[in-house]
Scaffold this motif. Structure first.
Motif, mmCIF file in Angstrom:
data_model
loop_
_atom_site.group_PDB
_atom_site.id
_atom_site.type_symbol
_atom_site.label_atom_id
_atom_site.label_comp_id
_atom_site.label_asym_id
_atom_site.label_seq_id
_atom_site.Cartn_x
_atom_site.Cartn_y
_atom_site.Cartn_z
ATOM 1 N N PRO A 1 0.833 -1.279 -0.013
ATOM 2 C CA PRO A 1 0.051 -0.030 0.095
ATOM 3 C C PRO A 1 0.947 1.191 -0.225
ATOM 4 O O PRO A 1 1.873 1.308 0.667
ATOM 5 C CB PRO A 1 -0.917 -0.076 1.400
ATOM 6 N N ARG B 1 -13.955 -0.126 -0.289
ATOM 7 C CA ARG B 1 -12.987 0.268 0.810
ATOM 8 C C ARG B 1 -11.968 -0.617 1.095
ATOM 9 O O ARG B 1 -10.809 -0.306 1.305
ATOM 10 C CB ARG B 1 -13.834 0.243 2.244
ATOM 11 N N GLN B 2 -12.153 -2.082 0.560
ATOM 12 C CA GLN B 2 -10.861 -2.923 0.637
ATOM 13 C C GLN B 2 -9.878 -2.599 -0.423
ATOM 14 O O GLN B 2 -8.732 -2.721 -0.439
ATOM 15 C CB GLN B 2 -11.402 -4.379 0.478
ATOM 16 N N GLN C 1 -7.970 0.358 0.833
ATOM 17 C CA GLN C 1 -7.018 -0.210 1.746
ATOM 18 C C GLN C 1 -5.832 -0.792 1.301
ATOM 19 O O GLN C 1 -4.694 -0.369 1.468
ATOM 20 C CB GLN C 1 -7.610 -1.160 2.662
ATOM 21 N N GLY D 1 -3.422 1.750 1.878
ATOM 22 C CA GLY D 1 -3.234 1.564 3.270
ATOM 23 C C GLY D 1 -4.528 2.216 4.218
ATOM 24 O O GLY D 1 -4.143 2.446 5.416
ATOM 25 N N ASP D 2 -5.306 2.681 3.636
ATOM 26 C CA ASP D 2 -6.372 3.430 4.280
ATOM 27 C C ASP D 2 -8.009 3.361 3.549
ATOM 28 O O ASP D 2 -7.869 3.905 2.675
ATOM 29 C CB ASP D 2 -6.037 4.790 4.580
ATOM 30 N N PRO D 3 -8.614 2.685 4.215
ATOM 31 C CA PRO D 3 -10.026 2.267 3.611
ATOM 32 C C PRO D 3 -10.787 3.622 3.339
ATOM 33 O O PRO D 3 -11.934 3.690 2.590
ATOM 34 C CB PRO D 3 -10.605 1.411 4.394
ATOM 35 N N ASP D 4 -10.446 4.467 4.162
ATOM 36 C CA ASP D 4 -11.364 5.780 4.185
ATOM 37 C C ASP D 4 -10.928 6.824 2.898
ATOM 38 O O ASP D 4 -11.614 7.687 2.713
ATOM 39 C CB ASP D 4 -11.171 6.593 5.467
ATOM 40 N N THR E 1 -11.235 -12.093 5.072
ATOM 41 C CA THR E 1 -11.948 -10.775 4.857
ATOM 42 C C THR E 1 -13.367 -10.959 4.135
ATOM 43 O O THR E 1 -14.112 -10.435 4.743
ATOM 44 C CB THR E 1 -10.948 -9.926 4.075
#
Ligand code: GLU
Length: 321
Positions: free
Chosen positions: A67, A115-116, A119, A123-126, A296
């Motif tokens: 990521p 979101r995955q 990620q 490295g951030d799903p937001d 997941t």
């Protein structure tokens, strides 16, 4: 009789459905016939396109990059530079992508798929921007680049593969019917000559007219399935027919509705990605493969759909290289 509360909830849902810009199909792709053009007409059944294996996507190209370290020149690097992944989805599909009335955020199984991917890139799903699009704009929004990816209860089929790539299949749905609790109908075959609602631009709309009963059910198009629920509650249509996933969410909002019948179609869900971005399709498939293997996918299923029973095995990936 339906309660005032149910009608109010439906009206609120209708506002949500239209606020996102769902509208008529004003963006058919050049040279492509629109499958679901008529507003209410029971159009001639659209022939099924069986010229491909719609489940087979592009094989992942080796290990995932770390990521934040997307390969130079890749479409993932373009997304990384922009600082957010743009996800196209709906906001009225309870459990898959719907607006949480308390937080205002759009959330669900489909949103988590997006979101995955965020990620894996950041490295951030937001780091995701959600664009609410109409069901009839899913292909065109990918095609014209207004979104990076669509995750929206979208069936991977050969007609759509002509204009967009799909990821490997991440969910197996199938079409069923929602009717009033006092209805005697037990399947779509009992609705010959009756008005059945589906969203414009959905495979559901086309499938209604393919049912082998005569007279066939009369398919009625609305912008979204929230709008179909309102039409149902106003007695403008006798039933709604679409994927079982979507119907479960609609039935949860109407105590006078029930879902009937066996699945009469297969609706394998894939995420749609532009044909120009084959590297991104392979990347998404690598993320899906990892998330199937490491639990997941199962955790995501349990989070959103766990009330309906144990998680099945995730759909196996198929590739066309
Ligand atoms: N999954 C079907 C489709 O992609 C029907 C429901 C929906 O519109 O999402 O058209």
């Amino acid at each position: 009789m339906r309660t005032r509360a149910a009608l109010a909830a439906a009206a609120a849902l209708a506002v949500l459905a239209t606020a996102g810009g769902c509208g008529g199909d004003s963006s058919p792709l050049p040279g492509r016939p629109t499958a679901s053009a008529g507003p209410t007409a029971n159009a001639t059944a659209v022939p099924v396109d069986n010229t491909c294996n719609p489940r087979a996507s592009l094989r992942p190209a080796g290990a995932l990059p770390a990521p934040g370290r997307m390969p130079a020149g890749s479409y993932m690097a373009t997304i990384q530079k922009r600082g957010r992944l743009v996800l196209g989805t709906s906001q009225d599909t309870l459990l898959f992508s719907s607006r949480n009335p308390f937080t205002g955020r759009v959330e669900g199984f489909d949103v988590d798929m997006g979101r995955q991917i965020a990620q894996a890139i950041f490295g951030d799903p937001d780091k995701i921007q959600i664009k609410v699009i109409g069901y009839d704009k899913r292909v065109s929004s990918v095609y014209d680049g207004s979104v990076d990816i669509v995750a929206d209860t979208m069936t991977a089929n050969c007609a759509r593969w002509k204009d967009v790539n799909f990821s490997s299949i991440y969910y197996e749905a199938g079409q069923k019917v929602l009717v009033s609790k006092d209805s005697k109908a037990t399947s779509i075959n009992d609705l010959g000559g009756r008005k059945v609602c589906a969203a414009k631009g959905s495979t559901s709309y086309d499938n209604i007219t393919k049912v082998p009963v005569r007279p066939a059910p009369i398919s009625v198009a609305r912008a979204g399935f929230g709008d179909c629920l309102v039409a149902f509650q106003r007695n403008e249509v006798e039933a709604i027919s679409t994927d079982d996933t979507i119907l479960v969410g609609l039935a949860a909002q109407d105590p006078y509705a029930k879902v009937i019948g066996p699945r009469f179609t297969d609706e394998p869900y894939g995420m749609a990605i532009a044909k120009d971005h084959a590297d991104f399709t392979r990347f998404v498939n690598a993320v899906l493969a990892r998330n199937r293997a490491n639990g997941t996918w199962k955790a995501t299923y349990e989070r959103w759909l766990g009330d309906f029973g144990a998680a099945p095995k995730p759909p196996a990936a198929e590739y066309r290289d």
